[in-house]
Design a protein around this motif. Structure first.
Motif, PDB file in Angstrom:
ATOM      1  N   GLY A  57       0.805  -1.218   0.000  1.00 24.43           N
ATOM      2  CA  GLY A  57       0.000   0.000   0.000  1.00 24.43           C
ATOM      3  C   GLY A  57       0.833   1.260   0.000  1.00 24.43           C
ATOM      4  O   GLY A  57       2.072   1.212   0.050  1.00 24.43           O
ATOM      5  N   ALA A  58       0.147   2.396  -0.055  1.00 24.28           N
ATOM      6  CA  ALA A  58       0.812   3.699  -0.007  1.00 24.28           C
ATOM      7  C   ALA A  58       1.245   3.997   1.430  1.00 24.28           C
ATOM      8  O   ALA A  58       0.557   3.642   2.383  1.00 24.28           O
ATOM      9  CB  ALA A  58      -0.130   4.782  -0.517  1.00 24.28           C
ATOM     10  N   GLN A  59       2.375   4.656   1.555  1.00 28.13           N
ATOM     11  CA  GLN A  59       2.930   4.958   2.871  1.00 28.13           C
ATOM     12  C   GLN A  59       3.504   6.373   2.902  1.00 28.13           C
ATOM     13  O   GLN A  59       4.052   6.845   1.915  1.00 28.13           O
ATOM     14  CB  GLN A  59       4.053   3.970   3.213  1.00 28.13           C
ATOM     15  CG  GLN A  59       3.645   2.509   3.224  1.00 28.13           C
ATOM     16  CD  GLN A  59       4.831   1.593   3.462  1.00 28.13           C
ATOM     17  OE1 GLN A  59       5.876   2.013   3.969  1.00 28.13           O
ATOM     18  NE2 GLN A  59       4.682   0.335   3.086  1.00 28.13           N
ATOM     19  N   GLY A  60       3.372   7.019   4.046  1.00 34.29           N
ATOM     20  CA  GLY A  60       4.078   8.272   4.287  1.00 34.29           C
ATOM     21  C   GLY A  60       3.470   9.516   3.677  1.00 34.29           C
ATOM     22  O   GLY A  60       4.111  10.573   3.656  1.00 34.29           O
ATOM     23  N   ASP A 184      -6.457   6.152  -0.479  1.00 39.23           N
ATOM     24  CA  ASP A 184      -5.379   6.975   0.069  1.00 39.23           C
ATOM     25  C   ASP A 184      -5.080   8.146  -0.859  1.00 39.23           C
ATOM     26  O   ASP A 184      -4.833   9.266  -0.392  1.00 39.23           O
ATOM     27  CB  ASP A 184      -4.117   6.133   0.265  1.00 39.23           C
ATOM     28  CG  ASP A 184      -4.212   5.210   1.461  1.00 39.23           C
ATOM     29  OD1 ASP A 184      -4.991   5.505   2.382  1.00 39.23           O
ATOM     30  OD2 ASP A 184      -3.512   4.188   1.480  1.00 39.23           O
ATOM     31  N   PHE A 185      -5.093   7.893  -2.157  1.00 37.00           N
ATOM     32  CA  PHE A 185      -4.830   8.994  -3.095  1.00 37.00           C
ATOM     33  C   PHE A 185      -5.852  10.109  -2.937  1.00 37.00           C
ATOM     34  O   PHE A 185      -5.489  11.294  -2.859  1.00 37.00           O
ATOM     35  CB  PHE A 185      -4.831   8.486  -4.544  1.00 37.00           C
ATOM     36  CG  PHE A 185      -4.803   9.609  -5.547  1.00 37.00           C
ATOM     37  CD1 PHE A 185      -3.624  10.274  -5.831  1.00 37.00           C
ATOM     38  CD2 PHE A 185      -5.973  10.036  -6.175  1.00 37.00           C
ATOM     39  CE1 PHE A 185      -3.587  11.345  -6.734  1.00 37.00           C
ATOM     40  CE2 PHE A 185      -5.945  11.094  -7.076  1.00 37.00           C
ATOM     41  CZ  PHE A 185      -4.756  11.748  -7.360  1.00 37.00           C
ATOM     42  N   PHE A 186      -7.130   9.745  -2.885  1.00 34.50           N
ATOM     43  CA  PHE A 186      -8.157  10.784  -2.796  1.00 34.50           C
ATOM     44  C   PHE A 186      -8.150  11.467  -1.424  1.00 34.50           C
ATOM     45  O   PHE A 186      -8.460  12.654  -1.320  1.00 34.50           O
ATOM     46  CB  PHE A 186      -9.524  10.212  -3.150  1.00 34.50           C
ATOM     47  CG  PHE A 186      -9.674   9.968  -4.625  1.00 34.50           C
ATOM     48  CD1 PHE A 186      -9.850  11.029  -5.493  1.00 34.50           C
ATOM     49  CD2 PHE A 186      -9.595   8.692  -5.148  1.00 34.50           C
ATOM     50  CE1 PHE A 186      -9.958  10.828  -6.862  1.00 34.50           C
ATOM     51  CE2 PHE A 186      -9.702   8.470  -6.519  1.00 34.50           C
ATOM     52  CZ  PHE A 186      -9.883   9.538  -7.378  1.00 34.50           C
ATOM     53  N   ALA A 187      -7.772  10.741  -0.378  1.00 35.87           N
ATOM     54  CA  ALA A 187      -7.611  11.381   0.931  1.00 35.87           C
ATOM     55  C   ALA A 187      -6.436  12.363   0.899  1.00 35.87           C
ATOM     56  O   ALA A 187      -6.506  13.459   1.469  1.00 35.87           O
ATOM     57  CB  ALA A 187      -7.396  10.324   2.011  1.00 35.87           C
TER      58      ALA A 187
END
Length: 233
Positions: A57-60, A184-187
């Motif tokens: 997943g995306a991190q940071g 996560d991208f849209f957040a």
């Protein structure tokens, strides 16, 4: 005019060491076509799920925007492809480009007549803009070919960047970042303290993870039964 460009693949770590046991699971082809934006991710997800591994997943990304100061009237433009970082509304008057990305986007192949996701920085160089790339801490810059134009490159050490930015461009890079990271991208997009303008229609990509998990369970059970039948009684 100073432009900040952020590619969301900056926040999606992939193994850099080819000897890493997980590296083969990230040996992905990347093309900005409908198949690689969505369908290819189903098989990639299954490769993890069949092995009982969590999906990467995306991190940071949380708090990232706090590192920057924005000029009055600054606007954030966003799209899926980083090629649109050279969109007429984005590039107008830009004298400096500061890119946060896992790739320098300054040319890897023979250049085309129009900007692509991997060479749009070259087009800014042709306009006389200064170019700088900050790689994420997980990225090994030595794995990248040399840029085709002068680009200052360094690994991001974190912390606030000096000066103001007058314009921002954010891309999702859906051929590099999976659909299960779309929330996560849209957040991340919503966290940006700027007015936002979409340069192309962009929404969450449909991917039924529960169906993929069921499929992985069914295939794992089938493999278990086959192996059991092969064992000598």
């Amino acid at each position: 005019m100073r432009l900040l460009v952020v590619d969301f693949d900056y926040f999606f770590p992939v193994p850099q060491d080819p000897k890493d046991p997980l590296a083969p699971l990230f040996a992905w082809a990347h093309f900005e076509t409908p198949y690689y934006l969505l369908e290819a991710w189903e098989e990639r997800a299954l490769a993890f799920l069949l092995r009982g591994l969590p999906l990467p997943g995306a991190q940071g990304w949380r708090g990232f925007w706090e590192r920057f100061a924005f000029a009055k009237g600054a606007v954030l433009y966003y799209a899926d492809s980083n090629a649109l970082a050279f969109h007429p509304e984005v590039r107008q008057g830009v004298e400096e480009v500061v890119l946060f990305d896992a790739h320098h986007d300054a040319g890897y192949h023979p250049l085309g007549e129009v900007p692509a996701c991997d060479d749009w920085m070259v087009f800014y160089h042709r306009l006389g803009a200064r170019l700088r790339v900050y790689y994420p801490s997980w990225r090994d810059p030595s794995l990248e070919p040399e840029p085709k134009v002068p680009v200052a490159r360094e690994v991001d050490s974190g912390g606030k960047l000096p000066g103001e930015f007058h314009r921002v461009f954010l891309c999702r890079s859906g051929a590099w970042v999976p659909p299960w990271a779309d929330p996560d991208f849209f957040a991340f997009l919503e966290e940006a303290p700027l007015p936002r303008v979409a340069l192309e229609p962009l929404g969450p990509r449909p991917l039924d993870l529960e169906a993929l998990r069921r499929r992985a369970g069914e295939e794992a059970l089938g493999l278990f039964i086959m192996e059991s039948l092969r064992r000598p009684s």
